[in-house]
Design a protein around this motif. Structure first.
Motif, PDB file in Angstrom:
ATOM      1  N   MET A   1      -1.148  34.177   4.448  1.00 49.40           N
ATOM      2  CA  MET A   1       0.683  33.829   3.402  1.00 49.40           C
ATOM      3  C   MET A   1      -0.524  32.670   3.078  1.00 49.40           C
ATOM      4  O   MET A   1      -1.607  31.777   3.704  1.00 49.40           O
ATOM      5  N   ILE A   2      -0.057  31.794   1.726  1.00 47.48           N
ATOM      6  CA  ILE A   2      -0.659  31.078   0.884  1.00 47.48           C
ATOM      7  C   ILE A   2       0.579  30.361   0.438  1.00 47.48           C
ATOM      8  O   ILE A   2       1.307  30.404  -0.252  1.00 47.48           O
ATOM      9  N   ASN A   3       0.380  28.910   1.137  1.00 48.44           N
ATOM     10  CA  ASN A   3       1.177  27.855   1.313  1.00 48.44           C
ATOM     11  C   ASN A   3       0.986  27.143   0.064  1.00 48.44           C
ATOM     12  O   ASN A   3      -0.210  26.290  -0.135  1.00 48.44           O
ATOM     13  N   TRP A   4       1.549  26.980  -1.110  1.00 55.31           N
ATOM     14  CA  TRP A   4       0.923  25.988  -2.325  1.00 55.31           C
ATOM     15  C   TRP A   4       1.853  24.824  -2.399  1.00 55.31           C
ATOM     16  O   TRP A   4       2.144  23.627  -3.558  1.00 55.31           O
ATOM     17  N   THR A   5       1.430  23.529  -1.128  1.00 56.96           N
ATOM     18  CA  THR A   5       2.697  22.715  -0.397  1.00 56.96           C
ATOM     19  C   THR A   5       1.150  21.918  -0.959  1.00 56.96           C
ATOM     20  O   THR A   5       0.602  21.661  -1.417  1.00 56.96           O
ATOM     21  N   LEU A   6       2.169  20.378  -1.744  1.00 56.75           N
ATOM     22  CA  LEU A   6       1.725  20.103  -2.156  1.00 56.75           C
ATOM     23  C   LEU A   6       0.579  18.775  -0.971  1.00 56.75           C
ATOM     24  O   LEU A   6       0.156  18.312  -1.407  1.00 56.75           O
ATOM     25  N   ARG A  29       5.828  41.521  15.579  1.00 54.57           N
ATOM     26  CA  ARG A  29       5.902  42.674  14.925  1.00 54.57           C
ATOM     27  C   ARG A  29       4.504  43.670  14.987  1.00 54.57           C
ATOM     28  O   ARG A  29       4.470  44.432  14.755  1.00 54.57           O
ATOM     29  N   GLY A  30       3.682  42.795  15.454  1.00 58.88           N
ATOM     30  CA  GLY A  30       2.251  43.503  15.332  1.00 58.88           C
ATOM     31  C   GLY A  30       1.115  43.074  14.533  1.00 58.88           C
ATOM     32  O   GLY A  30      -0.095  43.639  13.455  1.00 58.88           O
ATOM     33  N   VAL A  31       1.644  42.156  13.325  1.00 62.03           N
ATOM     34  CA  VAL A  31       0.763  42.035  11.772  1.00 62.03           C
ATOM     35  C   VAL A  31       0.133  41.163  12.103  1.00 62.03           C
ATOM     36  O   VAL A  31      -0.062  39.559  12.751  1.00 62.03           O
ATOM     37  N   ALA A  32      -1.233  41.324  12.251  1.00 62.39           N
ATOM     38  CA  ALA A  32      -1.918  39.736  12.176  1.00 62.39           C
ATOM     39  C   ALA A  32      -1.989  38.695  10.945  1.00 62.39           C
ATOM     40  O   ALA A  32      -1.998  39.498  10.138  1.00 62.39           O
ATOM     41  N   VAL A  33      -1.760  37.573  11.100  1.00 63.85           N
ATOM     42  CA  VAL A  33      -1.508  36.945   9.878  1.00 63.85           C
ATOM     43  C   VAL A  33      -2.337  35.879  10.319  1.00 63.85           C
ATOM     44  O   VAL A  33      -2.495  34.894  10.379  1.00 63.85           O
ATOM     45  N   GLU A  34      -2.151  35.219   8.472  1.00 60.41           N
ATOM     46  CA  GLU A  34      -3.622  34.178   8.525  1.00 60.41           C
ATOM     47  C   GLU A  34      -2.764  33.074   7.553  1.00 60.41           C
ATOM     48  O   GLU A  34      -2.238  33.952   6.469  1.00 60.41           O
ATOM     49  N   VAL A  35      -2.905  31.899   7.737  1.00 55.58           N
ATOM     50  CA  VAL A  35      -2.036  31.067   6.760  1.00 55.58           C
ATOM     51  C   VAL A  35      -3.254  30.318   6.144  1.00 55.58           C
ATOM     52  O   VAL A  35      -4.193  29.961   6.353  1.00 55.58           O
ATOM     53  N   LEU A  36      -3.207  29.555   4.714  1.00 58.12           N
ATOM     54  CA  LEU A  36      -3.984  29.243   4.179  1.00 58.12           C
ATOM     55  C   LEU A  36      -3.293  28.107   3.550  1.00 58.12           C
ATOM     56  O   LEU A  36      -2.761  28.748   2.588  1.00 58.12           O
ATOM     57  N   ARG A  37      -3.552  26.877   3.335  1.00 58.96           N
ATOM     58  CA  ARG A  37      -2.852  25.960   2.344  1.00 58.96           C
ATOM     59  C   ARG A  37      -4.249  25.692   0.956  1.00 58.96           C
ATOM     60  O   ARG A  37      -5.292  25.226   1.039  1.00 58.96           O
ATOM     61  N   ALA A  38      -2.807  26.136  -0.044  1.00 58.80           N
ATOM     62  CA  ALA A  38      -4.150  26.038  -0.786  1.00 58.80           C
ATOM     63  C   ALA A  38      -4.791  24.624  -1.441  1.00 58.80           C
ATOM     64  O   ALA A  38      -6.540  24.792  -1.876  1.00 58.80           O
ATOM     65  N   VAL A  39      -3.812  24.240  -1.235  1.00 60.27           N
ATOM     66  CA  VAL A  39      -4.478  22.349  -1.595  1.00 60.27           C
ATOM     67  C   VAL A  39      -5.385  22.132  -0.799  1.00 60.27           C
ATOM     68  O   VAL A  39      -6.555  20.877  -1.593  1.00 60.27           O
ATOM     69  N   ASP A  40      -5.890  22.269   0.214  1.00 57.34           N
ATOM     70  CA  ASP A  40      -7.076  22.486   1.284  1.00 57.34           C
ATOM     71  C   ASP A  40      -8.241  23.051   0.618  1.00 57.34           C
ATOM     72  O   ASP A  40      -9.333  22.660   1.288  1.00 57.34           O
ATOM     73  N   LEU A  41      -8.384  23.817  -0.365  1.00 52.05           N
ATOM     74  CA  LEU A  41      -9.491  24.348  -0.583  1.00 52.05           C
ATOM     75  C   LEU A  41      -9.677  24.582  -1.881  1.00 52.05           C
ATOM     76  O   LEU A  41      -8.871  23.933  -2.874  1.00 52.05           O
ATOM     77  N   PRO A  42     -11.635  24.150  -2.602  1.00 56.75           N
ATOM     78  CA  PRO A  42     -11.719  24.308  -4.222  1.00 56.75           C
ATOM     79  C   PRO A  42     -11.324  25.011  -4.958  1.00 56.75           C
ATOM     80  O   PRO A  42     -12.103  25.949  -5.226  1.00 56.75           O
ATOM     81  N   ILE A  43     -10.535  25.320  -5.367  1.00 58.64           N
ATOM     82  CA  ILE A  43      -9.473  26.446  -6.215  1.00 58.64           C
ATOM     83  C   ILE A  43      -8.862  26.053  -7.211  1.00 58.64           C
ATOM     84  O   ILE A  43      -8.714  25.023  -7.775  1.00 58.64           O
ATOM     85  N   GLY A  44     -10.198  26.100  -8.618  1.00 59.44           N
ATOM     86  CA  GLY A  44      -9.849  25.370  -9.467  1.00 59.44           C
ATOM     87  C   GLY A  44      -8.548  26.588 -10.419  1.00 59.44           C
ATOM     88  O   GLY A  44      -9.074  27.975 -10.009  1.00 59.44           O
ATOM     89  N   PRO A  45      -8.389  26.099 -11.453  1.00 61.41           N
ATOM     90  CA  PRO A  45      -7.351  27.122 -12.109  1.00 61.41           C
ATOM     91  C   PRO A  45      -7.583  28.239 -13.051  1.00 61.41           C
ATOM     92  O   PRO A  45      -9.225  27.410 -13.314  1.00 61.41           O
ATOM     93  N   GLY A  46      -7.589  29.604 -13.090  1.00 72.14           N
ATOM     94  CA  GLY A  46      -8.469  30.258 -13.699  1.00 72.14           C
ATOM     95  C   GLY A  46      -7.454  31.606 -13.553  1.00 72.14           C
ATOM     96  O   GLY A  46      -6.916  32.414 -12.561  1.00 72.14           O
TER      97      GLY A  46
END
Length: 190
Positions: A1-6, A29-46
């Motif tokens: 999951m990518i969380n695009w919270t501010l 259901r046995g799915v491996a889940v990882e949650v990323l909070r995008a605002v915490d990462l240095p992701i530039g627009p592109g």
């Protein structure tokens, strides 16, 4: 999951609260889940797989996206549109084809204003544009209508409905994600 919270970690994310219902159902259901909070990462627009600036985190997130069979995106609504953080993620491969073929995706939206269906439509369209299959009812949202007000972590109203639709979303994502294992959907021709 990518969380695009501010909101940066460790601040509570009202967007993550209903998304957690979906991720918990998938994990059950046995799915491996990882949650990323995008605002915490240095992701530039592109729109490329490489970092758009020195030290950018997008290549690692891109790799996780390509490894995932299910993608859940979560965004707050802002004047009827996805958060500005949501608009930093989109790309194609070297031949201009979508990068997310053979994957399923769904959407979670929160906000204190109307427009959740509009935001869901925008995000589902973007997910389809990058090649994802978006099953029916692969969305949930929480909001209290137009104007300012309490957030979903503070307000019980609407929470039961949001949780029911979140559980349905997880079931639909899981069900549809099983199909590509038997019948893969390849990238369209370049």
């Amino acid at each position: 999951m990518i969380n695009w919270t501010l909101k940066r970690s460790p601040d509570p994310s009202h967007t993550e609260a209903p998304a957690r219902v979906v991720t918990e159902q998938l994990a059950g259901r046995g799915v491996a889940v990882e949650v990323l909070r995008a605002v915490d990462l240095p992701i530039g627009p592109g729109v490329v797989s490489e970092a758009v600036r020195e030290g950018g985190a997008w290549p690692a997130v891109h790799h996780k996206l390509l490894d995932a069979e299910i993608l859940v995106v979560a965004s707050s609504a802002w004047f009827g549109h996805p958060s500005s953080v949501a608009q930093r993620v989109s790309e194609t491969d070297d031949e201009g084809r979508p990068v997310a073929s053979n994957r399923v995706a769904g959407v979670v939206v929160t906000g204190n204003e109307d427009g959740a269906h509009h935001v869901i439509g925008e995000l589902q369209g973007a997910l389809a544009d990058i090649g994802s299959t978006v099953p029916g009812r692969a969305w949930t949202y929480w909001h209290l209508g137009p104007g300012p007000g309490p957030d979903c972590l503070e307000e019980e109203r609407g929470r039961d409905w949001s949780h029911r639709t979140g559980r349905a979303m997880a079931a639909n994502l899981y069900g549809v994600a099983r199909a590509p294992a038997e019948r893969p959907v390849g990238a369209p021709p370049g």
